[in-house]
Design an enzyme around this catalytic site. Structure first.
Site, mmCIF file in Angstrom:
data_model
loop_
_atom_site.group_PDB
_atom_site.id
_atom_site.type_symbol
_atom_site.label_atom_id
_atom_site.label_comp_id
_atom_site.label_asym_id
_atom_site.label_seq_id
_atom_site.Cartn_x
_atom_site.Cartn_y
_atom_site.Cartn_z
ATOM 1 N N SER A 1 0.854 -1.197 0.000
ATOM 2 C CA SER A 1 0.000 0.000 0.000
ATOM 3 C C SER A 1 0.886 1.241 0.000
ATOM 4 C CB SER A 1 -0.864 -0.002 1.253
ATOM 5 O OG SER A 1 -1.434 1.272 1.445
ATOM 6 N N SER A 2 0.335 2.351 -0.498
ATOM 7 C CA SER A 2 1.097 3.613 -0.511
ATOM 8 C C SER A 2 1.355 4.139 0.899
ATOM 9 C CB SER A 2 0.349 4.670 -1.318
ATOM 10 O OG SER A 2 -0.925 4.895 -0.745
ATOM 11 N N CYS A 3 0.666 3.585 1.905
ATOM 12 C CA CYS A 3 0.878 4.079 3.269
ATOM 13 C C CYS A 3 2.202 3.609 3.866
ATOM 14 C CB CYS A 3 -0.278 3.687 4.178
ATOM 15 S SG CYS A 3 -0.329 1.932 4.471
ATOM 16 N N TYR B 1 -0.671 -0.966 10.213
ATOM 17 C CA TYR B 1 -0.904 -1.571 8.883
ATOM 18 C C TYR B 1 0.318 -1.344 7.986
ATOM 19 C CZ TYR B 1 -3.404 -1.737 4.278
ATOM 20 O OH TYR B 1 -3.831 -1.988 2.992
ATOM 21 N N LYS C 1 2.809 -3.992 6.087
ATOM 22 C CA LYS C 1 3.027 -3.976 4.633
ATOM 23 C C LYS C 1 4.524 -3.854 4.313
ATOM 24 C CE LYS C 1 -1.148 -4.383 3.002
ATOM 25 N NZ LYS C 1 -1.521 -5.593 2.261
ATOM 26 N N HIS D 1 -13.145 2.858 2.810
ATOM 27 C CA HIS D 1 -12.328 3.963 2.299
ATOM 28 C C HIS D 1 -13.249 5.098 1.833
ATOM 29 C CE1 HIS D 1 -9.363 0.613 1.854
ATOM 30 N NE2 HIS D 1 -8.581 1.542 2.347
HETATM 31 N N1 LIG Z 1 -8.675 -0.980 -1.245
HETATM 32 C C1 LIG Z 1 -7.687 -0.119 -1.299
HETATM 33 O O1 LIG Z 1 -7.898 1.106 -1.437
HETATM 34 C C2 LIG Z 1 -6.268 -0.585 -1.217
HETATM 35 C C3 LIG Z 1 -5.944 -1.922 -1.059
HETATM 36 N N2 LIG Z 1 -4.618 -2.295 -0.979
HETATM 37 C C4 LIG Z 1 -4.229 -3.682 -0.799
HETATM 38 O O2 LIG Z 1 -4.788 -4.490 -1.834
HETATM 39 C C5 LIG Z 1 -5.083 -5.794 -1.328
HETATM 40 C C6 LIG Z 1 -6.532 -6.142 -1.593
HETATM 41 O O3 LIG Z 1 -7.360 -5.186 -0.945
HETATM 42 P P1 LIG Z 1 -8.946 -5.147 -1.191
HETATM 43 O O4 LIG Z 1 -9.303 -6.086 -2.264
HETATM 44 O O5 LIG Z 1 -9.315 -3.719 -1.275
HETATM 45 O O6 LIG Z 1 -9.473 -5.675 0.210
HETATM 46 P P2 LIG Z 1 -10.829 -6.501 0.512
HETATM 47 O O7 LIG Z 1 -11.126 -6.272 1.949
HETATM 48 O O8 LIG Z 1 -11.859 -6.165 -0.499
HETATM 49 O O9 LIG Z 1 -10.390 -8.004 0.282
HETATM 50 C C7 LIG Z 1 -9.495 -8.667 1.119
HETATM 51 C C8 LIG Z 1 -9.758 -10.150 1.003
HETATM 52 O O10 LIG Z 1 -8.871 -10.847 1.894
HETATM 53 C C9 LIG Z 1 -9.622 -11.835 2.580
HETATM 54 N N3 LIG Z 1 -9.042 -12.098 3.893
HETATM 55 C C10 LIG Z 1 -8.832 -11.228 4.896
HETATM 56 N N4 LIG Z 1 -8.299 -11.858 5.958
HETATM 57 C C11 LIG Z 1 -8.195 -13.175 5.621
HETATM 58 C C12 LIG Z 1 -7.725 -14.322 6.291
HETATM 59 N N5 LIG Z 1 -7.265 -14.259 7.543
HETATM 60 N N6 LIG Z 1 -7.768 -15.503 5.645
HETATM 61 C C13 LIG Z 1 -8.246 -15.584 4.375
HETATM 62 N N7 LIG Z 1 -8.693 -14.529 3.690
HETATM 63 C C14 LIG Z 1 -8.666 -13.326 4.305
HETATM 64 C C15 LIG Z 1 -10.999 -11.230 2.723
HETATM 65 O O11 LIG Z 1 -11.957 -12.207 2.990
HETATM 66 P P3 LIG Z 1 -13.149 -11.839 4.039
HETATM 67 O O12 LIG Z 1 -13.763 -10.582 3.493
HETATM 68 O O13 LIG Z 1 -14.021 -13.036 3.960
HETATM 69 O O14 LIG Z 1 -12.474 -11.634 5.344
HETATM 70 C C16 LIG Z 1 -11.181 -10.563 1.374
HETATM 71 O O15 LIG Z 1 -11.665 -11.456 0.429
HETATM 72 C C17 LIG Z 1 -4.713 -5.783 0.148
HETATM 73 O O16 LIG Z 1 -3.418 -6.284 0.306
HETATM 74 C C18 LIG Z 1 -4.735 -4.298 0.485
HETATM 75 O O17 LIG Z 1 -3.892 -4.022 1.568
HETATM 76 C C19 LIG Z 1 -3.617 -1.376 -1.056
HETATM 77 C C20 LIG Z 1 -3.887 -0.048 -1.213
HETATM 78 C C21 LIG Z 1 -5.227 0.456 -1.313
HETATM 79 C C1 LIG Z 2 -5.704 3.030 1.103
HETATM 80 C C2 LIG Z 2 -5.336 3.707 2.384
HETATM 81 O O1 LIG Z 2 -6.509 3.950 3.145
HETATM 82 C C3 LIG Z 2 -6.332 4.590 4.419
HETATM 83 O O2 LIG Z 2 -5.716 5.791 4.294
HETATM 84 P P1 LIG Z 2 -6.391 7.078 3.738
HETATM 85 O O3 LIG Z 2 -5.704 7.504 2.513
HETATM 86 O O4 LIG Z 2 -6.472 8.065 4.823
HETATM 87 O O5 LIG Z 2 -7.817 6.563 3.248
HETATM 88 P P2 LIG Z 2 -9.342 6.866 3.458
HETATM 89 O O6 LIG Z 2 -9.959 6.463 2.186
HETATM 90 O O7 LIG Z 2 -9.913 6.259 4.671
HETATM 91 O O8 LIG Z 2 -9.423 8.464 3.670
HETATM 92 C C4 LIG Z 2 -8.940 9.383 2.725
HETATM 93 C C5 LIG Z 2 -9.273 10.790 3.152
HETATM 94 O O9 LIG Z 2 -10.682 10.972 2.981
HETATM 95 C C6 LIG Z 2 -11.234 11.581 4.145
HETATM 96 N N1 LIG Z 2 -12.660 11.216 4.248
HETATM 97 C C7 LIG Z 2 -13.696 12.108 4.130
HETATM 98 N N2 LIG Z 2 -14.866 11.492 4.346
HETATM 99 C C8 LIG Z 2 -14.552 10.175 4.562
HETATM 100 C C9 LIG Z 2 -15.375 9.044 4.831
HETATM 101 O O10 LIG Z 2 -16.592 9.115 4.923
HETATM 102 N N3 LIG Z 2 -14.715 7.852 4.967
HETATM 103 C C10 LIG Z 2 -13.347 7.739 4.870
HETATM 104 N N4 LIG Z 2 -12.770 6.536 5.021
HETATM 105 N N5 LIG Z 2 -12.563 8.835 4.647
HETATM 106 C C11 LIG Z 2 -13.170 10.027 4.492
HETATM 107 C C12 LIG Z 2 -10.365 11.048 5.261
HETATM 108 O O11 LIG Z 2 -10.492 11.835 6.418
HETATM 109 C C13 LIG Z 2 -8.983 11.127 4.608
HETATM 110 O O12 LIG Z 2 -8.496 12.438 4.688
HETATM 111 C C14 LIG Z 2 -5.520 3.743 5.291
HETATM 112 O O13 LIG Z 2 -6.253 2.654 5.647
HETATM 113 C C15 LIG Z 2 -4.208 3.344 4.642
HETATM 114 O O14 LIG Z 2 -3.662 2.328 5.375
HETATM 115 C C16 LIG Z 2 -4.347 2.946 3.200
HETATM 116 O O15 LIG Z 2 -3.612 2.123 2.685
#
Ligand SMILES: NC(=O)C1=CN([C@@H]2O[C@H](COP(=O)(O)OP(=O)(O)OC[C@H]3O[C@@H](n4cnc5c(N)ncnc54)[C@H](OP(=O)(O)O)[C@@H]3O)[C@@H](O)[C@H]2O)C=CC1
Ligand SMILES: C[C@H]1O[C@H](OP(=O)(O)OP(=O)(O)OC[C@H]2O[C@@H](n3cnc4c(=O)[nH]c(N)nc43)[C@H](O)[C@@H]2O)[C@@H](O)[C@@H](O)C1=O
Length: 328
Positions: free
Chosen positions: A111-113, A140, A144, A187
């Protein structure tokens, strides 16, 4: 004669990104017989013995590690123990079991974090471990970073002797079909799609946005992320090695430009057709002030994002209308 089609395990195939990776692989011709999946209920990836047994039995050729404990700023800030523990366990178990089972090719999604809170913008891969992390998601981010270092360490120790080639991609903030629309734990994009949709449906005159609206974020459509993942997995080893270093091997995956959360809110409101006003709830955290990726490493490896934010938001909203009632 062409090489045999690999057997591919997509960990997290029911998540937003995992499902998109499966769609991409299938669109590229992967037959169902070569795709390996397990739901969370069938295989808990934090369970080391179960993960080892699964890999010993299935012996995949490739692994996409898209399973993780995932959430937005509030979830990260509220459940830090879950985020660090589950992610460390999933990564360590999958990578070690993959190695034991003879898997040569694995792609880890970070992740970018991982970058410092105040990293110079746009953030290059070399910003890793140069400063203090954003506190709301530090646990987190640490997990990562450990995932990147697991991949690099297995490559350094077992690359020459066992042909291990484990790679990492660092996605920017993602959105799209299959997103999590939970009102607090999601998010920002899915949260705002849901909030504006409900406000529109109920005739609410004002919608609250968390924070000041000033943080800048970069958003990538999930099918672009999946395409980038498959692209990086399939790069020839010599090409990958030419563009990376053994201890700086991860690759940023970004869209290329960012916008403020206030502008994002206006874009989501327009997508949904909401015409009321927007209020900023400054009791909620902003998180990192800016997180724009420098994706030139990936560009020089031949991949660029395709889906614009306007187009992607329309597709995401369509998905929300069709599927969200089941997941919210
Ligand atoms: N979404 C985003 O904005 C971003 C995502 N990423 C990364 O991309 C990847 C995918 O994310 P995303 O698809 O959004 O996440 P989701 O939450 O949509 O999917 C994650 C999946 O992992 C499964 N999972 C979680 N814990 C377990 C476990 N203990 N055993 C087996 N399966 C498990 C979940 O199953 P279940 O739901 O049944 O628990 C789910 O299917 C991750 O590595 C995330 O960190 C990185 C940056 C941004
Ligand atoms: C993908 C990334 O996701 C997280 O980091 P983040 O960039 O802060 O992501 P976010 O989507 O939650 O928020 C982005 C911005 O948006 C604002 N914001 C406004 N209103 C809402 C709102 O209603 N919900 C949320 N979630 N945010 C809101 C919020 O306050 C922030 O300023 C980490 O999990 C990190 O670990 C990671 O990997």
């Amino acid at each position: 004669m062409s090489p045999p089609t690999p057997r591919i395990y997509v960990a997290g195939h029911r998540g937003m990104v995992g499902a998109a990776i499966v769609r991409t692989l299938q669109a590229q011709g992967l037959p169902a017989s070569q795709l390996i999946t397990r739901t969370h209920a069938e295989l808990d990836l934090t369970d080391q013995a179960a993960v080892r047994a699964f890999f010993a039995q299935e012996q995949p050729d490739q692994v996409y590690l898209a399973a993780a404990k995932v959430g937005g700023i509030h979830a990260n800030n509220t459940y830090p123990a879950d985020f660090i523990y589950q992610n460390l366990m999933i990564e360590a178990n999958v990578i070690e079991a993959a190695f034991r089972a003879g898997v040569k090719k694995l792609l880890f999604l970070g992740s970018s974090c991982i970058y410092p809170k105040l990293a110079a913008q746009p953030m290059t891969e070399s910003a890793l471990l140069t400063g203090t992390l954003e506190p709301t998601n530090e646990p987190y981010a640490i997990a990562k970073i450990a995932g990147i270092k697991l991949c690099e360490s297995y490559n350094r120790q077992y690359g020459a002797s066992h042909g291990v080639d484990y790679r990492s991609v660092m996605p920017t903030n993602l959105y799209g079909p299959g997103d999590n629309y939970h009102p607090e734990n999601s998010h920002v994009v899915p949260a705002l799609i849901r909030r504006f949709h409900e406000a529109q449906a109920q005739g609410t005159p004002e919608v609250a946005i968390w924070g000041t609206g000033t943080p800048l974020r970069e958003f990538l459509y999930v099918d672009d992320m999946a395409a980038a993942s498959v692209h990086v997995m399939n790069l020839a080893p010599a090409v990958y090695q030419q563009h990376t270093q053994p201890m700086l091997s991860h690759i940023n995956v970004g869209f290329g430009s960012d916008l403020s959360i206030a502008d994002l809110a206006r874009a989501v409101a327009a997508t949904v057709g909401y015409t009321g006003s927007i209020r900023f709830d400054t009791s909620k955290p902003d998180g990192t002030p800016r997180k724009l990726m420098d994706s030139s490493r990936l560009h020089s490896l031949g991949w660029k994002a395709r889906v614009s934010l306007t187009e992607g938001l329309a597709l995401a909203y369509q998905d929300f209308l069709q599927n969200a009632p089941r997941s919210v």
